[in-house]
Design an enzyme around this catalytic site. Structure first.
Site, PDB file in Angstrom:
ATOM      1  N   HIS A  27      35.702   0.769  25.919  1.00 24.79           N
ATOM      2  CA  HIS A  27      34.622  -0.385  27.314  1.00 24.79           C
ATOM      3  C   HIS A  27      34.554  -1.549  27.770  1.00 24.79           C
ATOM      4  CE1 HIS A  27      32.473   3.700  28.052  1.00 24.79           C
ATOM      5  NE2 HIS A  27      32.239   3.351  26.867  1.00 24.79           N
ATOM      6  N   GLU A  86      27.206  12.299  22.425  1.00 23.88           N
ATOM      7  CA  GLU A  86      26.300  11.529  21.201  1.00 23.88           C
ATOM      8  C   GLU A  86      25.244  11.541  21.198  1.00 23.88           C
ATOM      9  OE1 GLU A  86      26.777   7.704  24.120  1.00 23.88           O
ATOM     10  OE2 GLU A  86      26.557   6.165  22.449  1.00 23.88           O
TER      11      GLU A  86
END
Ligand code: HPA
Ligand code: ZN
Length: 344
Positions: free
Chosen positions: A24, A205
């Site tokens: 990211h 996740e």
């Protein structure tokens, strides 16, 4: 051959050409740059020093981290800020022998603060073009929808992105996973795929294996970001392995966000043993204590991975990328040559 304390593993990892597929760009904002941009833009940070910022990076879960990550991103206002952020990451990646990077960005984090979509995309994409021209480091951009927001907002963001279709290779899904299943974004992903974007999504996740399956079925993704909890469903594991769906695994992130208790309990070796197409990535390196090589090294040390396994992870990173077949073949040959010379 000369031996170092970890038997030259550090040098071997550094020498391996690698692709980074789960990164990211907002998560590469180092505290030093955060302060510099806050100063430049007249923004007051709730911290008095770089040390104080780093000391705040203790997270009990994903949401704890996201709260700080979105707060930090508030210093990004101008095109030049996005350029500086991206250029800093590309230089670090180059120094670690990353040859190709597929980079997430979160436009909604910025447009919600009144920053123009064009400022975000222009700053990032100019830095990526400079990295290609000056460093020979190739890249693709993946625009993520924030899953804690509703699908109408994702669709509006997709509309903003359409004029920049040539600069954005794919769409992804990130932010708070719990209670935000992939199916919430079925129509946004359908339209994105129809417009030619590749589809990927964070799943498994913190969310269950069922979210990984839903990402495959409802969103038709070509990769799963993280995917750890897929291991709870044997049939799903078989399908992921048979279809060679890549998992972009992030070891240091998993420790920092308490997805695993410690690295020795990390499922990466188990994933490989199950025949899954695993890659190693850094996620948000400024927040999680390491860039790509640190992730390879940490997991190699904790799980005593050998060089053949590390070379396989590097090969997987190119195989799992959005690069064309010829470029993949060239980069895979470079991995083979490093692996071969280390073995002799
Ligand atoms: N998970 C979900 N959203 C994120 C992450 C992550 O690891 N990093 C940045 N946004
Ligand atoms: Zn991520």
């Amino acid at each position: 051959m000369a031996t170092t304390p970890n038997n030259g593993l550090n040098a071997f990892i550094a020498a391996l050409p690698k692709a980074e597929l789960h990164l990211h760009i907002e998560g590469t904002l180092e505290p030093e740059l955060m302060f510099a941009l806050a100063g430049r833009n007249g923004i007051r940070l709730p911290y008095s020093s770089v040390e104080e910022v780093r000391a705040a990076y203790r997270f009990a879960n994903l949401q704890d981290f996201l709260d700080l990550y979105y707060a930090g991103a508030a210093v990004l206002l101008e095109t030049q800020d996005f350029y500086d952020l991206t250029w800093a990451y590309m230089q670090r990646a180059f120094a670690q022998n990353v040859r190709h990077a597929e980079i997430f960005f979160d436009p909604q984090t910025h447009t919600a603060r009144g920053v123009a979509f064009s400022a975000v995309i222009d700053g990032i994409s100019r830095a990526l073009a400079d990295a290609e021209a000056r460093l020979g480091l190739s890249s693709r951009l993946i625009m993520c929808f924030l899953r804690h927001l509703d699908e109408a907002q994702a669709l509006a963001t997709l509309e903003l992105a359409l004029p920049y279709r040539d600069r954005i290779a794919g769409v992804g899904l990130d932010s708070s996973e719990r209670n935000n299943p992939p199916g919430k974004f079925r129509e946004a992903f359908r339209r994105a795929r129809a417009a030619g974007f590749a589809a990927v999504a964070h799943a498994g996740e913190e969310g269950p294996a069922a979210y990984v399956r839903e990402a495959l079925e409802a969103l038709q993704v070509v990769r799963i970001d993280h995917g750890n909890n897929a291991l709870d469903d044997a049939d799903l594991v078989t399908e992921l392995a048979q279809r060679r769906i890549p998992l972009t695994v992030c070891p240091l992130s998993n420790v920092r966000l308490c997805v695993v208790p410690d690295l020795s309990a990390h499922p990466l070796q188990r994933m490989l043993d199950l025949g899954l197409m695993v890659t190693v990535n850094s996620d948000d390196p400024a927040y999680f204590g390491g860039y790509l090589n640190e992730n390879y090294l940490a997991v190699a040390d904790a799980l005593t991975l050998d060089r053949a396994t590390l070379a396989q992870l590097a090969r997987n990173s190119f195989q799992a990328s959005l690069l064309d077949a010829d470029t993949k073949a060239t980069l895979l040959a470079e991995v083979d040559s490093v692996a071969l010379s280390a073995a002799s």
